[in-house]
Design an enzyme around this catalytic site. Structure first.
Site, mmCIF file in Angstrom:
data_model
loop_
_atom_site.group_PDB
_atom_site.id
_atom_site.type_symbol
_atom_site.label_atom_id
_atom_site.label_comp_id
_atom_site.label_asym_id
_atom_site.label_seq_id
_atom_site.Cartn_x
_atom_site.Cartn_y
_atom_site.Cartn_z
ATOM 1 C CG ASP A 33 4.228 4.472 -3.408
ATOM 2 O OD1 ASP A 33 3.305 4.567 -2.575
ATOM 3 O OD2 ASP A 33 5.248 3.765 -3.228
ATOM 4 C CB ILE A 34 9.438 5.707 -2.739
ATOM 5 C CG1 ILE A 34 10.914 5.916 -2.970
ATOM 6 C CG2 ILE A 34 9.174 4.655 -1.680
ATOM 7 C CD1 ILE A 34 11.640 6.587 -1.807
ATOM 8 C CG ASN A 91 -3.940 1.052 2.999
ATOM 9 O OD1 ASN A 91 -4.852 0.285 2.712
ATOM 10 N ND2 ASN A 91 -2.824 1.138 2.283
ATOM 11 C CD GLU A 99 4.149 0.357 4.242
ATOM 12 O OE1 GLU A 99 4.851 1.258 3.736
ATOM 13 O OE2 GLU A 99 4.021 -0.779 3.763
ATOM 14 C CB VAL A 100 3.136 7.030 5.704
ATOM 15 C CG1 VAL A 100 3.538 8.463 6.010
ATOM 16 C CG2 VAL A 100 4.287 6.283 5.035
ATOM 17 C CG HIS A 104 -1.068 8.103 2.318
ATOM 18 N ND1 HIS A 104 -0.807 8.016 3.655
ATOM 19 C CD2 HIS A 104 -0.891 6.853 1.817
ATOM 20 C CE1 HIS A 104 -0.474 6.770 3.966
ATOM 21 N NE2 HIS A 104 -0.534 6.033 2.867
ATOM 22 C CG HIS A 106 -1.978 4.304 -2.071
ATOM 23 N ND1 HIS A 106 -0.673 3.865 -2.160
ATOM 24 C CD2 HIS A 106 -2.270 4.334 -0.747
ATOM 25 C CE1 HIS A 106 -0.203 3.631 -0.934
ATOM 26 N NE2 HIS A 106 -1.158 3.901 -0.055
HETATM 27 P P1 AMP Z 1 0.342 3.023 3.254
HETATM 28 O O1 AMP Z 1 0.576 1.575 3.516
HETATM 29 O O2 AMP Z 1 -1.025 3.277 2.672
HETATM 30 O O3 AMP Z 1 0.636 3.884 4.468
HETATM 31 O O4 AMP Z 1 1.340 3.417 2.100
HETATM 32 C C1 AMP Z 1 2.495 4.180 2.284
HETATM 33 C C2 AMP Z 1 3.141 4.331 0.929
HETATM 34 O O5 AMP Z 1 4.125 5.336 1.013
HETATM 35 C C3 AMP Z 1 3.831 3.067 0.402
HETATM 36 O O6 AMP Z 1 3.245 2.710 -0.850
HETATM 37 C C4 AMP Z 1 5.302 3.506 0.257
HETATM 38 O O7 AMP Z 1 5.925 2.941 -0.877
HETATM 39 C C5 AMP Z 1 5.155 5.007 0.127
HETATM 40 N N1 AMP Z 1 6.325 5.777 0.546
HETATM 41 C C6 AMP Z 1 7.041 5.672 1.684
HETATM 42 N N2 AMP Z 1 8.021 6.590 1.721
HETATM 43 C C7 AMP Z 1 7.913 7.316 0.592
HETATM 44 C C8 AMP Z 1 8.630 8.410 0.037
HETATM 45 N N3 AMP Z 1 9.677 8.967 0.677
HETATM 46 N N4 AMP Z 1 8.249 8.913 -1.162
HETATM 47 C C9 AMP Z 1 7.215 8.358 -1.820
HETATM 48 N N5 AMP Z 1 6.484 7.322 -1.355
HETATM 49 C C10 AMP Z 1 6.833 6.803 -0.170
#
Ligand code: AMP
Length: 120
Positions: A33-34, A91, A99-100, A104, A106
């Site tokens: 994770d970034i 999530n 967010e994405v 995925h 974690h």
């Molecule tokens: P979520 O809230 O479960 O969608 O988490 C999205 C996660 O993606 C967050 O923990 C971010 O820090 C992570 N994230 C976003 N962009 C990147 C990236 N380019 N590389 C790695 N992790 C990322």
């Protein structure tokens, strides 16, 4: 919700954006994770285009589901988190603050992770 082919994890899967890869097989890609929230914080994503756990659980094949969750276990084991423990978390949607929009999981570990869900 339709899958957005331009989400950041889709771009990582296509090799258009870099990632700190820790694992890849036919079913899954895993990378750090970034913005890590624990000493071990790895994201595991399926190779297929699924928005979230809801989409994945309805539409993925049995092989995709088995392959993906086997990869999650492998990633945690390879990270050295099995003995002391780890947490896996996915999530889905607004209330979980996803967010994405590419499914995925974690994987957190490397320290005492505290209680399960933050109180409002
Ligand atoms: P979520 O809230 O479960 O969608 O988490 C999205 C996660 O993606 C967050 O923990 C971010 O820090 C992570 N994230 C976003 N962009 C990147 C990236 N380019 N590389 C790695 N992790 C990322």
């Amino acid at each position: 919700m339709a899958y957005d082919e331009n989400n950041i994890f889709a771009k990582i899967l296509r090799g258009e954006l870099p990632c700190d890869k820790v694992f890849e097989d036919d079913w899954a890609l895993a990378f750090t994770d970034i913005q890590p929230q624990a000493p071990i914080h790895i994201l595991v994503i399926p190779k297929g285009a699924y928005v979230s756990m809801d989409d994945f659980s309805v539409n993925a094949s049995a092989d995709e589901i088995a392959g993906f969750f086997r990869a999650v276990g492998t990633v945690a084991r390879d990270a050295g988190a099995t003995q002391d423990g780890y947490r896996m978390l996915a999530n889905h949607g607004r209330d979980a603050r996803q967010e994405v929009p590419h499914f995925h999981v974690h994987v957190f570990g490397g320290r005492d992770l505290g209680g399960m869900v933050k109180r409002a």
